[in-house]
Motif scaffolding. Structure first.
Motif, PDB file in Angstrom:
ATOM      1  N   UNK A   1     -13.414   8.212   6.713  1.00  0.00           N
ATOM      2  CA  UNK A   1     -12.761   7.353   6.218  1.00  0.00           C
ATOM      3  C   UNK A   1     -13.006   6.602   5.040  1.00  0.00           C
ATOM      4  N   UNK A   2     -14.336   6.858   4.291  1.00  0.00           N
ATOM      5  CA  UNK A   2     -14.562   6.067   3.206  1.00  0.00           C
ATOM      6  C   UNK A   2     -13.433   6.158   2.026  1.00  0.00           C
ATOM      7  N   UNK A   3     -13.069   7.246   1.992  1.00  0.00           N
ATOM      8  CA  UNK A   3     -12.040   7.725   0.890  1.00  0.00           C
ATOM      9  C   UNK A   3     -10.552   7.509   1.252  1.00  0.00           C
ATOM     10  N   UNK A   4     -10.302   7.012   2.670  1.00  0.00           N
ATOM     11  CA  UNK A   4      -9.123   6.659   3.171  1.00  0.00           C
ATOM     12  C   UNK A   4      -8.576   5.524   2.907  1.00  0.00           C
TER      13      UNK A   4
ATOM     14  N   UNK B   1       0.831  -1.300  -0.035  1.00  0.00           N
ATOM     15  CA  UNK B   1       0.069   0.060   0.053  1.00  0.00           C
ATOM     16  C   UNK B   1       0.894   1.138  -0.055  1.00  0.00           C
ATOM     17  N   UNK B   2       1.949   1.318   0.794  1.00  0.00           N
ATOM     18  CA  UNK B   2       2.805   2.465   0.837  1.00  0.00           C
ATOM     19  C   UNK B   2       3.496   2.608  -0.606  1.00  0.00           C
ATOM     20  N   UNK B   3       3.883   1.559  -1.246  1.00  0.00           N
ATOM     21  CA  UNK B   3       4.516   1.892  -2.524  1.00  0.00           C
ATOM     22  C   UNK B   3       3.564   2.378  -3.404  1.00  0.00           C
ATOM     23  N   UNK B   4       2.175   1.771  -3.310  1.00  0.00           N
ATOM     24  CA  UNK B   4       1.308   2.160  -4.570  1.00  0.00           C
ATOM     25  C   UNK B   4       1.039   3.651  -3.998  1.00  0.00           C
ATOM     26  N   UNK B   5       0.791   4.171  -2.747  1.00  0.00           N
ATOM     27  CA  UNK B   5       0.660   5.584  -2.791  1.00  0.00           C
ATOM     28  C   UNK B   5       1.604   6.585  -2.829  1.00  0.00           C
ATOM     29  N   UNK B   6       2.917   5.824  -3.053  1.00  0.00           N
ATOM     30  CA  UNK B   6       3.873   6.817  -3.399  1.00  0.00           C
ATOM     31  C   UNK B   6       4.344   6.803  -4.693  1.00  0.00           C
TER      32      UNK B   6
ATOM     33  N   UNK C   1      -7.405   5.195  -7.688  1.00  0.00           N
ATOM     34  CA  UNK C   1      -7.749   6.498  -6.933  1.00  0.00           C
ATOM     35  C   UNK C   1      -6.440   7.387  -7.016  1.00  0.00           C
ATOM     36  N   UNK C   2      -5.346   7.087  -6.712  1.00  0.00           N
ATOM     37  CA  UNK C   2      -4.358   7.919  -6.576  1.00  0.00           C
ATOM     38  C   UNK C   2      -3.859   8.390  -7.781  1.00  0.00           C
TER      39      UNK C   2
ATOM     40  N   UNK D   1       0.393  16.445  -1.079  1.00  0.00           N
ATOM     41  CA  UNK D   1      -0.368  17.443   0.138  1.00  0.00           C
ATOM     42  C   UNK D   1      -1.732  16.599   0.308  1.00  0.00           C
ATOM     43  N   UNK D   2      -2.402  16.437  -1.001  1.00  0.00           N
ATOM     44  CA  UNK D   2      -3.690  16.056  -0.814  1.00  0.00           C
ATOM     45  C   UNK D   2      -3.757  14.618  -0.281  1.00  0.00           C
ATOM     46  N   UNK D   3      -2.866  13.711  -0.649  1.00  0.00           N
ATOM     47  CA  UNK D   3      -2.989  12.244  -0.214  1.00  0.00           C
ATOM     48  C   UNK D   3      -2.572  12.168   1.422  1.00  0.00           C
ATOM     49  N   UNK D   4      -1.802  13.202   1.732  1.00  0.00           N
ATOM     50  CA  UNK D   4      -1.552  13.163   3.284  1.00  0.00           C
ATOM     51  C   UNK D   4      -2.645  13.643   4.011  1.00  0.00           C
ATOM     52  N   UNK D   5      -3.246  14.533   3.293  1.00  0.00           N
ATOM     53  CA  UNK D   5      -4.403  15.256   4.034  1.00  0.00           C
ATOM     54  C   UNK D   5      -5.412  14.226   4.285  1.00  0.00           C
TER      55      UNK D   5
END
Length: 300
Positions: free
Chosen positions: A218-221, A69-74, A156-157, A180-184
């Motif tokens: 949290x539905x979009x988290x 998940x971290x690799x995908x989000x980054x 999504x990302x 910034x948007x993803x961190x928020x």
């Protein structure tokens, strides 16, 4: 069936590069080393006999899934947040806009390339996950939920990065706004919820309706949904901010809302490119019309 030319161009120029192969090799090597360490640490030696401890499978599943998940989000937002913005900086976006490709097809081609790279990372983790599946300690439903979440999170990302790339003219501001948007969205919602719970407990208002409605953000988290999947089947007690998320079909609802938000981001990105495309079409149409009039005057 015709393949999107934007997708094929990005695929040939980026995925076949030595840099991408090196990243995949390092990623697979790290997962392999973690798998070997997991097997070694899971072996117990009571009375001189080696017995595998199946309780460690939950921890290993959470670790491997967290890395994915971290690799995908980054990685995925990095691949999409600079695509359109870099085309603007190189002044090559005009050539794409005046082509026969519609803005929606251009956006889909760029996102398809990023998703291809994300799927390579997901498939590369299959050998490590197969070790857990072979033990039978983790239900197959959990693996299916995690795989579905990873695929939807990649979409999504990627759509978020594409939206900010189409919105900005420079690559660095587009990348900065994307992260910034993803961190928020991931960490910010968790911080807001915990602050809200702290204030309600301090004011003795823990039974307020806000504590019931706030967890729905949290539905979009994807991070919160991943934690819900892990803590649902594990024996450990979930944290306080996850107890109120213990509703039926939460994972399905989260995946649905992420897909719906992805569609909105993709359509918004296409609209960002549609207006300059119309202006360029009109501009080049006037130039072509003036040339035709000049030719007619010469013939007369």
């Amino acid at each position: 069936m015709k393949i999107n030319p934007v997708f094929m161009k990005d695929l040939r120029s980026n995925v076949r590069s030595p840099k991408f192969a090196t990243i995949i090799f390092v990623y697979t090597l790290c997962l392999g080393l973690l798998s070997v360490m997991f097997l070694y640490a899971g072996m117990q030696k009571p009375d001189g006999q080696q017995v595998f401890n199946y309780e460690n499978c939950n921890q290993f599943t959470a670790l491997i899934g967290g890395i994915e998940l971290a690799v995908i989000l980054f990685v995925v937002p990095m691949l999409t947040s600079g695509t359109i913005a870099s085309e603007k900086e190189r002044q090559t976006l005009d050539y794409l806009l005046i082509s026969k490709l519609r803005p929606f097809h251009i956006i889909c081609g760029k996102i398809a390339y990023a998703l291809t790279a994300a799927f390579v990372f997901i498939i590369s983790s299959f050998p490590a996950n197969s070790i857990i599946i072979s033990t039978g300690a983790v239900p197959v439903k959990v693996h299916f939920q995690m795989l579905s979440l990873f695929v939807v999170t990649a979409i999504f990302s990627a759509s978020i990065g594409m939206f900010f790339s189409a919105l900005k003219k420079k690559t660095i501001p587009a990348i900065a706004l994307t992260y910034m948007f993803l961190v928020a969205l991931t960490l910010g919602t968790i911080v807001i919820y915990n602050l809200n719970q702290y204030i309600l407990e301090d004011m003795s208002l823990a039974s307020s309706k806000n504590s019931e409605t706030l967890p729905w953000m949290f539905l979009l988290n994807p991070v919160a949904t991943y934690c819900y999947i892990i803590l649902e089947f594990s024996s450990g007690a979930p944290s306080e901010w996850l107890t109120e998320m213990n509703r039926e079909n939460w994972v399905e609802f989260s995946i649905f809302f992420q897909l719906a938000a992805s569609i909105l981001f993709i359509l918004a990105s296409a609209l960002q490119l549609n207006s300059p495309r119309k202006r360029m079409k009109e501009h080049f149409g006037h130039i072509h019309l003036n040339r035709r009039k000049a030719k007619k005057r010469k013939t007369l």
